[in-house]
Design an enzyme around this catalytic site. Sequence first.
Site, PDB file in Angstrom:
ATOM      1  N   HIS A 107       0.897   3.558  -1.034  1.00  0.00           N
ATOM      2  CA  HIS A 107       1.669   2.770  -1.994  1.00  0.00           C
ATOM      3  C   HIS A 107       1.847   1.345  -1.463  1.00  0.00           C
ATOM      4  CE1 HIS A 107       3.114   5.973  -4.763  1.00  0.00           C
ATOM      5  NE2 HIS A 107       2.851   6.738  -3.713  1.00  0.00           N
ATOM      6  N   GLU A 148       3.368  -1.065  -2.892  1.00  0.00           N
ATOM      7  CA  GLU A 148       4.723  -1.524  -3.227  1.00  0.00           C
ATOM      8  C   GLU A 148       5.760  -1.000  -2.238  1.00  0.00           C
ATOM      9  OE1 GLU A 148       4.502   2.444  -5.395  1.00  0.00           O
ATOM     10  OE2 GLU A 148       3.129   0.866  -4.729  1.00  0.00           O
ATOM     11  N   CYS A 162      -2.183   5.592  -5.685  1.00  0.00           N
ATOM     12  CA  CYS A 162      -1.875   7.004  -5.444  1.00  0.00           C
ATOM     13  C   CYS A 162      -2.646   7.870  -6.456  1.00  0.00           C
ATOM     14  CB  CYS A 162      -0.371   7.233  -5.465  1.00  0.00           C
ATOM     15  SG  CYS A 162       0.121   8.823  -4.702  1.00  0.00           S
TER      16      CYS A 162
END
Length: 219
Positions: free
Chosen positions: A199, A201, A88
């Site tokens: 992202h 994750e 990001c």
Amino acid sequence: MQIVIVDYGSGNLRSAAKAFERAAADSDIAATVSVTADADAVARADRVVLPGVGAFADCKAGLENVPGMVDALQHAVISNARPFFGICVGMQLMVTTGLEHSKTAGFDWISGVVEALAPSAQAGPAGTGPRIPHMGWNRLDITTPHPVLSNLGDDPFAYFVHSYHVACEDLATVCATVDYGQTVTAAIGRDTLFGTQFHPEKSQGLGLRLITNFLKWTP
């Protein structure tokens, strides 16, 4: 393998750490994942991960406020050519300049600027077209093949949350894009550098496969 996730007061670091730990464990990769604000640990790391949430200028200031951190990143990533993963705003910091609210210098590892999203559909009737911030799942278009983006399936979707994106001078450094009323840069890379606007994750299975690719990557 020592993987460091840089702690400078920005981002959900624990979620990122858990994702890297799980990817390593699932693939039987011998790795230690640590979240650290210790510049010396970053300088010694085998792989460096830089998350980022918020405004470009705030994230850059946060890094500069950690003693020795900017120099440690330069040493590890550029001088020692350690594989680097920016997430990001961590990806946005890789480029030359950020234009979010003010003009702020980035690392200048990849030539480009960070500019506001301006999807053309925003000019339509109120309530139509893409909303800003860009938040949600979008399909990746792999524009420049990269080992970290390999084997992501025929319909790769990733999770985004952002209002600014990278415009690279050299399109060969753009590895993936998404369509959000305009062409939005989703991943960039060159040499030992790689970054995603989305992202990993938060991107479930695709994110774990991508992290695994990064851990196995030998640039």
